[in-house]
Design a protein around this motif. Structure first.
Motif, PDB file in Angstrom:
ATOM      1  N   GLU A  87      28.732  24.088  36.406  1.00 19.92           N
ATOM      2  CA  GLU A  87      29.911  23.808  37.264  1.00 19.92           C
ATOM      3  C   GLU A  87      31.291  24.696  36.731  1.00 19.92           C
ATOM      4  O   GLU A  87      31.826  25.050  37.318  1.00 19.92           O
TER       5      GLU A  87
ATOM      6  N   GLU B   7      31.082  27.920  38.107  1.00 20.73           N
ATOM      7  CA  GLU B   7      31.208  28.061  39.629  1.00 20.73           C
ATOM      8  C   GLU B   7      29.911  28.646  40.078  1.00 20.73           C
ATOM      9  O   GLU B   7      29.906  29.455  41.152  1.00 20.73           O
TER      10      GLU B   7
ATOM     11  N   ARG C 213      25.086  20.400  39.727  1.00 21.78           N
ATOM     12  CA  ARG C 213      26.487  20.388  40.029  1.00 21.78           C
ATOM     13  C   ARG C 213      26.785  19.447  41.210  1.00 21.78           C
ATOM     14  O   ARG C 213      27.956  18.873  41.432  1.00 21.78           O
TER      15      ARG C 213
END
Length: 416
Positions: free
Chosen positions: A403, A406, A77
């Protein structure tokens, strides 16, 4: 966002046919004062499982109160994940500072044309790790190689301990034409400073190739040592190892940390403390399990790249959930697409294409599979596939999934 030009500038500006220059990387190491002395290094090589091995080595060192810097790649990320201190990503300010140090050194070198090649991003991150260790007073660096071999910057750094994961035909035609040739090339990161090489069990031909390369690199002073996860006293015990095919890599990582502790004259952490630290290890995209934001479902993410890995991930998901509603699969043509297809027979599958120009997705797929572009992988799209979604494939893809949901990726383990 930290300025990342120093890591990628020369790679981005490379000309067709131009290759990375280890001579230029060596000059930068010397310019930065990283040629010697520097902190001791655990170098991790192999065809698969390098990130897991490196993480478990870092965790075992941290448990023993040996502050260490861990460099892995690629990131999921954030590029901050590529350099960590005791398992936690550097801050944006720290990464920006490392980039500035690298840039000052890089710009003081003669032009790229005088070396005939560029500074590769993976090597720049290795140097950033060494800089961060110097800046923070860390006692050890754990550095994951790229492909490994005599063309890898890790060879210039010269690891004191080498951890050799399982070697198979992942880089046939690139590092060698046979698996033993690949193994010999990967073992080429060893050098005159190497005092230990620990390896997972290999075929006899691969063991011979590793032994020959190590003898040549160390003047016959070091012998390879096999670490067999199936032996009764192998540590950590099975319940503390990572799930699936990564389990053996966890054993190798702890063994590599043990060898480094021995070189430092330090003891392994007490079993209770080491157990707590290893219990806390969380490996993104290695059978990691995540809720889907705003929805009731879950996704298990794994960077499986061949039929064996896909089958193992599927077995793990079924053990956790009791079944799988849908599989997201992203494998470029140079991966084992046929093996993955065989392992996923009878399941609902959506094949995902990445936008990277250097990756091809022309392999013929079953007609009943769906197809989407990676940009379409959103929380809503994942949730629409069911409550139990298995996302598999190259790290470029699994990073996108992490990503999208999250997923926490900044901290790999606690300190116990």
């Amino acid at each position: 966002m930290p300025r990342l030009d120093p890591f990628f500038a020369e790679w981005s500006a490379r000309r067709p046919g131009q290759r990375r220059s280890l001579d230029r990387a060596d000059a930068l190491l010397r310019e930065l004062g990283l040629d010697r002395p520097r902190v001791p290094v655990v170098g991790v090589v192999g065809s698969k499982g390098k990130g897991t091995t490196a993480t478990y080595a870092s965790a075992a060192l941290s448990a023993a109160a040996i502050g260490n810097v861990l460099v892995t790649g690629p990131s999921f990320r954030s590029y901050r994940e590529r350099v960590r201190h005791d398992g936690t990503s550097v801050t944006e300010e720290e990464l920006a500072g490392l980039a500035s140090e690298l840039d000052r050194g890089r710009l003081s070198l003669p032009p790229v044309e005088e070396f005939g090649g560029y500074l590769a991003p993976s090597g720049m991150f290795l140097m950033a790790g060494l800089l961060h260790a110097r800046n923070t007073g860390a006692r050890v660096c754990v550095l994951e190689a790229g492909m490994g071999g005599h063309r890898d910057e890790l060879r210039l750094i010269g690891p004191e301990v080498v951890a050799m994961g399982k070697v198979f035909g992942e880089h046939l035609g690139v590092l060698g034409d046979t698996v033993p040739e690949i193994a010999r090339e990967k073992a080429g990161v060893a050098g005159v400073h190497t005092q230990s090489l620990v390896s997972l069990p290999q075929t006899s031909e691969v063991e011979d190739a590793i032994g020959d390369a190590l003898a040549e690199a160390t003047g016959d002073a070091v012998r390879a040592e096999t670490v067999d996860p199936d032996t009764q006293d192998a540590w950590p015990p099975p319940d503390l190892r990572p799930p699936g095919l990564s389990a053996a890599s966890g054993v190798l990582g702890v063994a590599a940390a043990d060898r480094m502790l021995g070189l430092l004259g330090e003891d392994r952490a007490p079993d209770g403390l080491l157990t707590r630290v290893l219990e806390s290890v969380r490996l993104p995209a290695r059978l990691s399990r995540h809720p889907v934001p705003g929805h009731a479902g879950e996704v298990i993410v794994d960077s499986a790249i061949n039929g064996e890995g896909v089958a193992a991930a599927l077995a793990h998901a079924r053990a956790v959930w009791g079944g799988v509603d849908h599989v997201l699969l992203c494998l470029p043509d140079h991966k084992d697409v046929a093996g993955a297809e065989e392992a996923l027979a009878g399941l609902r599958v959506t094949a995902v294409r990445l936008p990277e120009a250097h990756l091809r997705f022309d392999h013929a797929l079953p007609d009943h599979w769906s197809r989407i572009d990676a940009d379409a992988v959103t929380p809503g799209a994942v949730a629409a596939l069911g409550d139990r979604v298995l996302a598999l494939g190259t790290v470029y893809f699994t990073g996108r999934v992490l990503e999208a949901v999250e997923a926490p990726t900044d901290t790999l383990f606690g300190r116990g």
